[in-house]
Design an enzyme around this catalytic site. Structure first.
Site, PDB file in Angstrom:
ATOM      1  N   GLY A  72       0.654  -1.089   0.257  1.00 10.95           N
ATOM      2  CA  GLY A  72       0.220   0.018   0.119  1.00 10.95           C
ATOM      3  C   GLY A  72       0.840   1.253  -0.164  1.00 10.95           C
ATOM      4  N   ASN A 152      -8.237   4.542   8.284  1.00 16.37           N
ATOM      5  CA  ASN A 152      -7.626   3.441   8.928  1.00 16.37           C
ATOM      6  C   ASN A 152      -7.939   3.473  10.528  1.00 16.37           C
ATOM      7  OD1 ASN A 152      -5.691   5.376   7.887  1.00 16.37           O
ATOM      8  ND2 ASN A 152      -4.281   4.307   9.418  1.00 16.37           N
ATOM      9  N   GLN A 180      -7.781   0.237   3.320  1.00 17.22           N
ATOM     10  CA  GLN A 180      -8.825  -0.194   4.366  1.00 17.22           C
ATOM     11  C   GLN A 180     -10.031  -0.854   3.711  1.00 17.22           C
ATOM     12  OE1 GLN A 180      -8.247  -0.868   7.361  1.00 17.22           O
ATOM     13  NE2 GLN A 180      -6.098  -0.176   7.402  1.00 17.22           N
ATOM     14  N   SER A 200      -3.827  -3.022  -0.528  1.00 13.36           N
ATOM     15  CA  SER A 200      -2.579  -3.745   0.005  1.00 13.36           C
ATOM     16  C   SER A 200      -3.001  -5.218   0.612  1.00 13.36           C
ATOM     17  CB  SER A 200      -2.261  -2.961   1.189  1.00 13.36           C
ATOM     18  OG  SER A 200      -1.140  -3.938   1.788  1.00 13.36           O
ATOM     19  N   GLY A 201      -2.115  -6.136   0.375  1.00 12.17           N
ATOM     20  CA  GLY A 201      -2.514  -7.752   0.489  1.00 12.17           C
ATOM     21  C   GLY A 201      -2.799  -7.970   1.958  1.00 12.17           C
ATOM     22  N   HIS A 202      -1.793  -7.376   2.712  1.00 13.05           N
ATOM     23  CA  HIS A 202      -2.050  -7.953   4.245  1.00 13.05           C
ATOM     24  C   HIS A 202      -3.213  -7.321   4.929  1.00 13.05           C
ATOM     25  CE1 HIS A 202      -0.116  -4.528   6.692  1.00 13.05           C
ATOM     26  NE2 HIS A 202       0.019  -3.996   5.385  1.00 13.05           N
ATOM     27  N   CYS A 326       2.904   8.662  21.725  1.00 15.98           N
ATOM     28  CA  CYS A 326       4.324   7.978  21.780  1.00 15.98           C
ATOM     29  C   CYS A 326       4.189   6.722  20.879  1.00 15.98           C
ATOM     30  CB  CYS A 326       4.256   7.506  23.237  1.00 15.98           C
ATOM     31  SG  CYS A 326       3.623   8.332  24.583  1.00 15.98           S
TER      32      CYS A 326
END
Ligand SMILES: *Cc1c(COP(=O)(O)O)cnc(C)c1O
Length: 397
Positions: A72, A152, A180, A200-202, A326
Site C-alpha cells: 500500500g 484506518n 482499508q 494492499s494484500g496484508h 508515543c
C-alpha cells in the site's frame, strides 16, 4: 494465537489458509520467473495474469489497468510522485486531507519540498470531508486530488462518488487510498470515477509486501521503480509471483464473503460500541456512527493515557491500538484525532479495536470487561480524574 484476542485487524490480518495453500506451489515447484520465455515460466506468468484478472474484475477495471506493487505504501508513493512528476508542467497543486495515512502525508511533505503546493482539507467531527470545501480548493494548477476511501484509525468512509464527480468535472485526476476499503466495500472505479487506487494484500487476509495500483488507461504517470520491463515498463522488478497469487486469492475470498462478513462484523461492532459507551463513563466514540468500516471501533476515554491502556490490555492478552503520541512512527494516529477536533488530552486516551470475521462475541465480552477494569484502574491513579470527581461532587451538593 488461542490465548490472544486479536483486535488490530486494521494493522494487519492473518493470511487465510486458502491463500497460503494457493501461494505454496509458487515457492516450491513453480518457482519460475514470470518474465522468462520457456514454458516452465509460463505457469508463473499465467498465475500472475489470472490474479490480475481477478483484481480487475473486482474493481470493474480492465486487466491492463492493474499493476502489482510492493504494498500500500508503495502504491500511495507512486500515485502521488508519479502524477506530480508527469504533470509538473501543467501544475503543481495537489489536494488531499488532514486524515490520510502517513504513506500519503509524508509523500506530500516530500513533494512540497520539491516545489509542489499541497492543500490539506479539514474534516468534520465525524472525519468526513466537505465537498464544497473541496470545490473551493480547486485551482487552475490543481493536478491531483487524493482522498482515502476509508480511514484506518476511525473507520469513517468518505463520500468517494461525490469526490470523483468533482474531480471529473474539473478534469483533475482522482486517487484514492483504498487500503482499508478494498475487499470490505464494493468498489467500481467507473461508477465512482476513480483514476488511481491503492490497495494492499496484508489488510485483506493476504500476504505482506504485495499491493496493487489501479491506473485508468490514459492517465499520465511516471514510473516509480526503474529497471526491467515488468508491468508494462511502469513498475520494474521480478514479479512476486507467490505474493501476487496470494493477493488474487485473497481478493476472490473477500469478494465471496463481503456481504456475510459485513453483516457479521457490523453486528459485533455495534454490540461492542453499545456496551463500551453505556458501561464506561466519560467515553466517546470517534468516527462516523454509521458511515464507518464494519470492523472498526475507536473510543476516547477521558483522563486516560492510551499507552498505559494498551500495555494493561496487552497483559490480558488483548491486542489493540491507541492514539497516544508515543506510539511509533507510521502507526501514530494522532493527526487524525486532532483533525476531528479532539483536544490533546482526550486524543491521548483513545483506543482502536478492529475486528475480523473470526472475532467471537465471547472475545468481545472479555474485551469489554477488561476495558472497564483497566479504565477504572487507570482513572483511580489519575490526579486529573480525582480533581474532576471532587469538583463534580461539589457541584452536586
Ligand atoms: C496499512 C495502510 C497503508 C500501508 O499499506 P502497506 O501495505 O502496509 O504499505 C496505507 N494506507 C492505509 C489507509 C493503510 O491502512
Amino acid at each position: 494465537m488461542s490465548d490472544v484476542i486479536y483486535l488490530d485487524n486494521a494493522a494487519t490480518t492473518k493470511v487465510a489458509p486458502e491463500v497460503y495453500e494457493a501461494m505454496k506451489p509458487y515457492f516450491e515447484e513453480l518457482f519460475g520467473n514470470a518474465a522468462s520465455i520457456y514454458r516452465f515460466a509460463g505457469n508463473s506468468r499465467k498465475a500472475v495474469e489470472a490474479a490480475r484478472e481477478t483484481v480487475a474484475d473486482f474493481l470493474g477495471a480492465k486487466p491492463n489497468e492493474i499493476y502489482f506493487t510492493g504494498g500500500g505504501s508503495e502504491s500511495d508513493n507512486w500515485a502521488l510522485k508519479g502524477v506530480a512528476y508527469a504533470l509538473k508542467d501543467k501544475g503543481k497543486h495537489i489536494i488531499t486531507t488532514k486524515i490520510e495515512h502517513h504513506a500519503i502525508l509524508h509523500t506530500c511533505e516530500f513533494l512540497s519540498k520539491q516545489g509542489f503546493d499541497i492543500t490539506y482539507l479539514d474534516v468534520d467531527e465525524n472525519g468526513v470531508i466537505d465537498i464544497e470545501a473541496l470545490k473551493a480548493a480547486i485551482r487552475p494548477d490543481t493536478i491531483l486530488i487524493s482522498v482515502m476511501f476509508a480511514n484506518n484509525e476511525i473507520g469513517t468512509v468518505e463520500p468517494i462518488k461525490a469526490i470523483g464527480e468533482v474531480a471529473k468535472e474539473n478534469g483533475i485526476y482522482f486517487h484514492t487510498d483504498a487500503v482499508q476499503a478494498y475487499g470490505h466495500l464494493p468498489i467500481d472505479v467507473n461508477e465512482l470515477k476513480i483514476d488511481l487506487l491503492s490497495a494492499s494484500g496484508h489488510k485483506i487476509n493476504g500476504p505482506k509486501g504485495i499491493g496493487i495500483m489501479y491506473i485508468r488507461n490514459g492517465v499520465k504517470i511516471d514510473p516509480f521503480i526503474h529497471g526491467g520491463a515488468q508491468e508494462r515498463s511502469r513498475r520494474a522488478g521480478t514479479h512476486n509471483t507467490p505474493g501476487i497469487v496470494g493477493f488474487g486469492k485473497a481478493t476472490e475470498l473477500a469478494k465471496e464473503k463481503m456481504e456475510s462478513r459485513r453483516k457479521y462484523e457490523t453486528g459485533l461492532r455495534d454490540y461492542l460500541i453499545e456496551r463500551v459507551l453505556s458501561e464506561v463513563p466519560y467515553t466517546k466514540l470517534n468516527g462516523h456512527r454509521t458511515d464507518r468500516l464494519s470492523n472498526n471501533a475507536n473510543f476516547s476515554f477521558q483522563f486516560i493515557e492510551g499507552e498505559s491502556l494498551l500495555i494493561m490490555l496487552d497483559q490480558k492478552g488483548i491486542c489493540g491500538s491507541s492514539g497516544s503520541a508515543c506510539t511509533s512512527g507510521s502507526l501514530d494516529p494522532y493527526h487524525v484525532l486532532l483533525a476531528i477536533g479532539l483536544p490533546h488530552e482526550i486524543a491521548h486516551g483513545s483506543l482502536r479495536l478492529t475486528l475480523s470475521d473470526e472475532t467471537t462475541k465471547d472475545e468481545i465480552d472479555t474485551t469489554v470487561e477488561a476495558v472497564k477494569f483497566v479504565v477504572e484502574r487507570l482513572r483511580s491513579m489519575s490526579p486529573l480524574y480525582e480533581d474532576f470527581i471532587k469538583a463534580k461532587k461539589a457541584e452536586d451538593r
